[in-house]
Design an enzyme around this catalytic site. Sequence first.
Site, short mmCIF file in Angstrom:
data_model
loop_
_atom_site.label_atom_id
_atom_site.label_comp_id
_atom_site.label_asym_id
_atom_site.label_seq_id
_atom_site.Cartn_x
_atom_site.Cartn_y
_atom_site.Cartn_z
N SER A 79 -9.15 50.47 -8.45
CA SER A 79 -8.51 51.74 -8.79
C SER A 79 -9.52 52.71 -9.39
CB SER A 79 -7.32 51.48 -9.73
OG SER A 79 -6.48 52.61 -9.80
N ASP B 256 -3.37 51.04 -3.85
CA ASP B 256 -4.07 50.68 -5.08
C ASP B 256 -4.33 49.18 -5.21
OD1 ASP B 256 -4.83 50.36 -7.83
OD2 ASP B 256 -3.86 52.26 -8.27
#
Length: 320
Positions: free
Chosen positions: A67, A181
């Site tokens: 991320s 993600d």
Amino acid sequence: MQLANFSRRKNGEDTPVPEADPPKTERKQHGIALALGGGAARGWAHIGVLHALDEVGIKIDMIAGTSIGALVGGCYLAGKLDELEKFARSLSRRRMLGLLDIQFAGSGLFGGMRLNREMESHMRDIQIEDLPKPFVAVATEIATGHEIWLTHGDLIVAMRASYSLPGIFEPVECNGKVLVDGALVNPVPVSVCRAHEQPRVVAVNLNYDIFGRSGVVKHGVPRAEMNVRATDDTPRTSHKKLPAQTVRLGISGVMVESYNIIQDRISRARLAGDPPDYALHPRLSEIGMADFHRASEAIDQGYEATISRLHDLRRLAEMA
């Protein structure tokens, strides 16, 4: 300083000759691998961590990022950390709205193309394999739930895929895979560094102090009341009205807090099974996932957390 035996004579007398101090053996410093965890706006703390390590000369042999950890780690290895820091510190609530292209017809609330153009102005055409050290961005394949390690190809695309928070940013299509993600499967990617045979792994966990250790709490719900209407002998069940909540969360607040819990629990489970050699835990509980305008606070916390642990980090880097 030690004195040698009398070995010279001066005016008929023995004169002590000082021995030279033994040469100091410098302890060889090895590099460390960094596993930079996810945490949205709290991830600006990674900038402070990297600045502190550079300041004291601790080498970095590899970065695995999830991320925003992938975003900061990729920019660092591309030599663009200062540009990213300048951008982060310049953010205000108003500028954040200007960077986010809101859309309601796609698969994410924000398309992310304005932010993408900001990155391209500094890192256009940089490939992962051209970076000076190994870099891996962790993403999640939405169709299968597979953990995807992005190890080569366009750096910007890899970073975008890694931070594409479901429901917020549009997924990224990459060679036939739709990616979101990486924090959904591996919030602090220590296992990636281990798979690359890195012997000294330092994890930066951004969510350590958000909830604390998980617990199980026995609880109850309001009792049902039995009401009998005059026209009907059949008892009817009703429930007491729940008291007003002292804290009200909107839709976005519920999403963010739920995601916080998911990241925290997955992180603890993954790190328990594959622990790092050392972990840094910047204190970031007061910074929300969407508080990107508080970059200066997060960067300072990351820097201070690293400086306060320099003794341990140096010892780790000097291990054979």
